[in-house]
Motif scaffolding. Structure first.
Motif, PDB file in Angstrom:
ATOM      1  N   ILE A 195       0.836  -1.205   0.000  1.00 29.33           N
ATOM      2  CA  ILE A 195       0.000   0.000   0.000  1.00 29.33           C
ATOM      3  C   ILE A 195       0.871   1.256   0.000  1.00 29.33           C
ATOM      4  O   ILE A 195       0.631   2.206  -0.748  1.00 29.33           O
ATOM      5  CB  ILE A 195      -0.954  -0.009   1.213  1.00 29.33           C
ATOM      6  CG1 ILE A 195      -2.012  -1.104   1.062  1.00 29.33           C
ATOM      7  CG2 ILE A 195      -1.626   1.354   1.401  1.00 29.33           C
ATOM      8  CD1 ILE A 195      -2.841  -1.346   2.303  1.00 29.33           C
ATOM      9  N   LYS A 196       1.906   1.241   0.856  1.00 27.67           N
ATOM     10  CA  LYS A 196       2.813   2.390   0.953  1.00 27.67           C
ATOM     11  C   LYS A 196       3.488   2.664  -0.390  1.00 27.67           C
ATOM     12  O   LYS A 196       3.536   3.807  -0.859  1.00 27.67           O
ATOM     13  CB  LYS A 196       3.862   2.125   2.028  1.00 27.67           C
ATOM     14  CG  LYS A 196       4.875   3.238   2.227  1.00 27.67           C
ATOM     15  CD  LYS A 196       5.781   2.969   3.410  1.00 27.67           C
ATOM     16  CE  LYS A 196       6.732   1.833   3.152  1.00 27.67           C
ATOM     17  NZ  LYS A 196       7.755   2.180   2.115  1.00 27.67           N
ATOM     18  N   ASN A 197       3.999   1.614  -1.023  1.00 31.36           N
ATOM     19  CA  ASN A 197       4.709   1.781  -2.294  1.00 31.36           C
ATOM     20  C   ASN A 197       3.779   2.211  -3.431  1.00 31.36           C
ATOM     21  O   ASN A 197       4.158   3.033  -4.270  1.00 31.36           O
ATOM     22  CB  ASN A 197       5.428   0.480  -2.666  1.00 31.36           C
ATOM     23  CG  ASN A 197       6.619   0.210  -1.771  1.00 31.36           C
ATOM     24  OD1 ASN A 197       7.298   1.120  -1.328  1.00 31.36           O
ATOM     25  ND2 ASN A 197       6.869  -1.054  -1.492  1.00 31.36           N
ATOM     26  N   LEU A 198       2.556   1.652  -3.468  1.00 31.18           N
ATOM     27  CA  LEU A 198       1.600   2.026  -4.519  1.00 31.18           C
ATOM     28  C   LEU A 198       1.188   3.489  -4.398  1.00 31.18           C
ATOM     29  O   LEU A 198       1.049   4.188  -5.409  1.00 31.18           O
ATOM     30  CB  LEU A 198       0.369   1.119  -4.459  1.00 31.18           C
ATOM     31  CG  LEU A 198       0.547  -0.307  -4.986  1.00 31.18           C
ATOM     32  CD1 LEU A 198      -0.699  -1.144  -4.713  1.00 31.18           C
ATOM     33  CD2 LEU A 198       0.853  -0.299  -6.482  1.00 31.18           C
ATOM     34  N   CYS A 199       0.975   3.951  -3.162  1.00 28.75           N
ATOM     35  CA  CYS A 199       0.620   5.362  -2.956  1.00 28.75           C
ATOM     36  C   CYS A 199       1.791   6.278  -3.312  1.00 28.75           C
ATOM     37  O   CYS A 199       1.613   7.312  -3.970  1.00 28.75           O
ATOM     38  CB  CYS A 199       0.201   5.601  -1.506  1.00 28.75           C
ATOM     39  SG  CYS A 199      -1.388   4.892  -1.069  1.00 28.75           S
ATOM     40  N   ASP A 200       2.997   5.882  -2.881  1.00 28.96           N
ATOM     41  CA  ASP A 200       4.187   6.696  -3.156  1.00 28.96           C
ATOM     42  C   ASP A 200       4.495   6.767  -4.648  1.00 28.96           C
ATOM     43  O   ASP A 200       5.041   7.764  -5.121  1.00 28.96           O
ATOM     44  CB  ASP A 200       5.401   6.122  -2.423  1.00 28.96           C
ATOM     45  CG  ASP A 200       5.431   6.527  -0.959  1.00 28.96           C
ATOM     46  OD1 ASP A 200       4.731   7.499  -0.590  1.00 28.96           O
ATOM     47  OD2 ASP A 200       6.149   5.884  -0.170  1.00 28.96           O
ATOM     48  N   LEU A 201       4.170   5.719  -5.389  1.00 29.42           N
ATOM     49  CA  LEU A 201       4.532   5.633  -6.803  1.00 29.42           C
ATOM     50  C   LEU A 201       4.045   6.840  -7.600  1.00 29.42           C
ATOM     51  O   LEU A 201       4.765   7.369  -8.455  1.00 29.42           O
ATOM     52  CB  LEU A 201       3.952   4.342  -7.396  1.00 29.42           C
ATOM     53  CG  LEU A 201       4.227   4.100  -8.887  1.00 29.42           C
ATOM     54  CD1 LEU A 201       5.708   3.865  -9.137  1.00 29.42           C
ATOM     55  CD2 LEU A 201       3.409   2.909  -9.386  1.00 29.42           C
ATOM     56  N   PHE A 202       2.827   7.307  -7.309  1.00 37.14           N
ATOM     57  CA  PHE A 202       2.229   8.362  -8.119  1.00 37.14           C
ATOM     58  C   PHE A 202       2.744   9.758  -7.755  1.00 37.14           C
ATOM     59  O   PHE A 202       2.485  10.713  -8.487  1.00 37.14           O
ATOM     60  CB  PHE A 202       0.704   8.313  -7.988  1.00 37.14           C
ATOM     61  CG  PHE A 202       0.102   7.090  -8.612  1.00 37.14           C
ATOM     62  CD1 PHE A 202      -0.153   7.057  -9.974  1.00 37.14           C
ATOM     63  CD2 PHE A 202      -0.167   5.964  -7.853  1.00 37.14           C
ATOM     64  CE1 PHE A 202      -0.698   5.922 -10.572  1.00 37.14           C
ATOM     65  CE2 PHE A 202      -0.703   4.829  -8.438  1.00 37.14           C
ATOM     66  CZ  PHE A 202      -0.971   4.802  -9.794  1.00 37.14           C
TER      67      PHE A 202
END
Length: 242
Positions: A195-202
């Motif tokens: 979740i952390k990485n998916l949110c940070d990706l954008f």
């Protein structure tokens, strides 16, 4: 209160708390700016200034981290030679370069030397994007390994072979849903990190111009990923270790 004190004792904890406030400030000033009835520009400017100052503070907190990351790469070289080791080394090196560019940006913000902040901000976000992408690759490798152990292959085979009845299909779907819930419960660390990485990706994707998300939405993504990061720090059992 004990949790807050425990977080404040750690440099990583202070960084995550500052990050949460930073992105919350961005979310708030953007939404206040879009409200036609809200005419208090001072409040908006104060929130923008707070976001900038917190960003600068976090860069100072991370000073010297590039050396720590490079040093932490050395034990990985002793791991068996496979794709996971290759991804781990690339992730560490990318993160080290990200922290290095962050240090250069801080020197510019502190007026200690002349720095093209726009250029180095783009470079920093590019290395951040590489790091997040590689972290996601590790997440998906881990997810793939888990589903190899606890997969719903019997259901897939039945679908393609056409050897199932409606009732057995419903039972298999229910079994798969139950298995998925068990996997999520047993692997909270992986889910929180994903979740952390998916949110940070954008966030770097938007900064680099690949996506056109509003500052408010970017702020919201930053708040979610910061909460996930704090959750990982608070509960050591949720720390993702591939």
């Amino acid at each position: 209160m004990d949790t807050l004190i425990q977080l404040n004792k750690q440099t990583a904890g202070r960084d995550k708390l500052a990050r949460l406030c930073q992105y919350l400030s961005r979310f708030l000033w953007y939404n206040l700016q879009n409200k036609q009835k809200f005419l208090n520009n001072n409040a908006i400017n104060n929130l923008k200034s707070l976001e900038y100052q917190l960003s600068t503070f976090r860069k100072l907190l991370r000073w010297g981290r590039c050396l720590d990351v490079v040093y932490s790469t050395l034990p990985i070289l002793n791991y068996p030679l496979d794709s996971r080791r290759f991804v781990d080394v690339l992730t560490k090196l990318s993160q080290a370069f990200y922290f290095l560019t962050d240090h250069i940006l801080w020197l510019g913000r502190a007026d200690l030397c002349q720095v093209d902040t726009h250029k180095w901000n783009q470079i920093s976000n590019r290395y951040w994007l590489y790091t997040i992408t590689l972290n996601l690759v590790k997440n998906f490798i881990e997810i793939n390994n888990l589903f190899k152990l606890h997969s719903c292959q019997s259901l897939i085979y039945q679908i393609f072979l056409g050897t199932f009845s409606r009732n057995s299909f419903k039972n298999d779907v229910s079994w798969c849903n139950a298995q998925t819930l068990v996997l999520i419960q047993r692997h909270k660390a992986l889910i929180a990190d994903l979740i952390k990485n998916l949110c940070d990706l954008f966030i770097p994707l938007t900064t680099l111009g690949y996506y056109n998300l509003s500052p408010g939405f970017v702020g919201l993504l930053g708040v979610i990923s910061s909460i996930a990061g704090l959750f990982i720090l608070i509960d050591s059992t949720v720390k993702f270790i591939p």
